[in-house]
Write an enzyme that holds these catalytic residues in place. Sequence first.
Site, PDB file in Angstrom:
ATOM      1  N   ALA A 201      44.818  42.709  32.289  1.00 50.47           N
ATOM      2  CA  ALA A 201      45.192  41.585  33.148  1.00 50.47           C
ATOM      3  C   ALA A 201      44.557  40.268  32.701  1.00 50.47           C
ATOM      4  CB  ALA A 201      44.830  41.891  34.596  1.00 50.47           C
TER       5      ALA A 201
ATOM      6  N   CYS B 101      25.188  39.015  41.634  1.00 46.94           N
ATOM      7  CA  CYS B 101      23.772  38.652  41.651  1.00 46.94           C
ATOM      8  C   CYS B 101      22.935  39.518  40.725  1.00 46.94           C
ATOM      9  CB  CYS B 101      23.229  38.731  43.064  1.00 46.94           C
ATOM     10  SG  CYS B 101      23.181  40.391  43.686  1.00 46.94           S
TER      11      CYS B 101
HETATM   12  C1  LIG Z   1      40.150  43.458  36.896  1.00 48.36           C
HETATM   13  C2  LIG Z   1      40.908  42.207  37.165  1.00 48.36           C
HETATM   14  C3  LIG Z   1      41.364  41.389  36.127  1.00 48.36           C
HETATM   15  C4  LIG Z   1      41.063  41.698  34.679  1.00 48.36           C
HETATM   16  O1  LIG Z   1      41.761  42.824  34.257  1.00 48.36           O
HETATM   17  P1  LIG Z   1      41.420  43.524  32.865  1.00 48.36           P
HETATM   18  O2  LIG Z   1      42.558  44.465  32.675  1.00 48.36           O
HETATM   19  O3  LIG Z   1      40.110  44.204  33.053  1.00 48.36           O
HETATM   20  O4  LIG Z   1      41.377  42.464  31.837  1.00 48.36           O
HETATM   21  C5  LIG Z   1      42.074  40.265  36.447  1.00 48.36           C
HETATM   22  N1  LIG Z   1      42.339  39.951  37.720  1.00 48.36           N
HETATM   23  C6  LIG Z   1      41.928  40.711  38.746  1.00 48.36           C
HETATM   24  C7  LIG Z   1      42.274  40.319  40.134  1.00 48.36           C
HETATM   25  C8  LIG Z   1      41.199  41.858  38.504  1.00 48.36           C
HETATM   26  O5  LIG Z   1      40.773  42.594  39.526  1.00 48.36           O
END
Ligand SMILES: *Cc1c(COP(=O)(O)O)cnc(C)c1O
Length: 410
Positions: free
Chosen positions: A75, A331
């Site tokens: 993501a 934190c």
């Molecule tokens: C985990 C997360 C990401 C990043 O996703 P990856 O696949 O780990 O790069 C982006 N946005 C949200 C809301 C997430 O929870």
Amino acid sequence: MIKFPIYLDSHSTTPVDPRVLKTMKPFLEEEFGNASSRFHLYGRRAAKAVEDAREMAADLIGASSAEEIIFTSGATESDNLALKGAAEMYRERGNHIITTAIEHKAVLDSCKALERKGYEVTCLKVDRQGLIDLEELRVAINDRTILISVMAANNEIGVLEDIGAIGRLAKERGVLFHTDAAQACGRIPLRVEELGIDLMSLSSHKMYGPKGVGALYVRKKNPRVRLVPLIDGGGHERGLRSGTLNVPGIAGFGAACALAKKEVPADSARLLSLRERLRKGLFDSLDSVFINGSMERRLACNLNVSFAYVEAESLLIELEKEIAVSSGAACMSANPEPSHVLKAIGVEEDLLHTSIRFGLHRFNTEEEIDFTVKRVAEAVRKIRAQSPIYGLTRGPAAAKENPAHTGREI
Ligand SMILES: *Cc1c(COP(=O)(O)O)cnc(C)c1O
């Protein structure tokens, strides 16, 4: 039999479903082909696995065509591609982007990078519940606005924005709508056509799939969304994401999508009952516990609570051997910065460092939740017993005088 530590941190990652692993295995063993090698069976079998996975991902999100799924490394990459790719492609049309104060850093930092290149970013605030004001969004849109990016479910407080209403507003005004659905996809039903979504980021490891793989949904019709790629090369993924495809990862992600489609309704009902068991258990055993964000519009698997007078870091250390959870605030880093999400919803200064994020998953059991309630309550009491402030204001003596200290939902 409980296996320790009990894993309750599913917003950072979920365990891989054994059925997903089973789908992946052949592609790490005998089916090692490159999905772009069209002239032999190894390549064609790999390509078929990728196309099957594409269909499953498209089917899960109600895309009108599998070609609208672009596989990425996760993501983070999808968010970068959606924001930077759209910004560059539509530069002639405008330079204004709207997002929110509680987005994941992948969106916020992409926006910052765009600001440095001359784009203008409006960052919408959220209320106490963690929700944006649609009227404020409406007013923020101007004739240079090219993109609205609002997450579907928040990764700290699990709050669900009204994606359908945002999609309708974006359509009305002819603005593209991107949503980061890394936390929402596979947990709540999300249909891109019904919700008016033009771009959507997905992450496999947040939905019981492997890490290092995800997707960007890119609408092809009404309107056809065009993007400038971040990675140039062999022209894979319709030229939007070059690089040899991660076949085992993609096959696993596809299996995770198919499982999600089948199991989301039953999964979320079960998770809701476990989450409520956790919430009630904690509230019944402790005073001065506060919930962060809306309880009504929230993922079934999420609970984010502040235990007043208890530094989250101390609590995490106390629990470490038996329970794997996270602090709502980041934190644990060298530079202790309170969470931007908790700040955005207006959590008071003295509660900012006391929040714990519970993220339940498909394989958690009632027994694990009951143990967690007992163990967390014990640890909170132990830490509070050492706190001079708690002793003075909320200790057993004070509580007797003030029966209102039973915890409240904000
Ligand atoms: C985990 C997360 C990401 C990043 O996703 P990856 O696949 O780990 O790069 C982006 N946005 C949200 C809301 C997430 O929870």
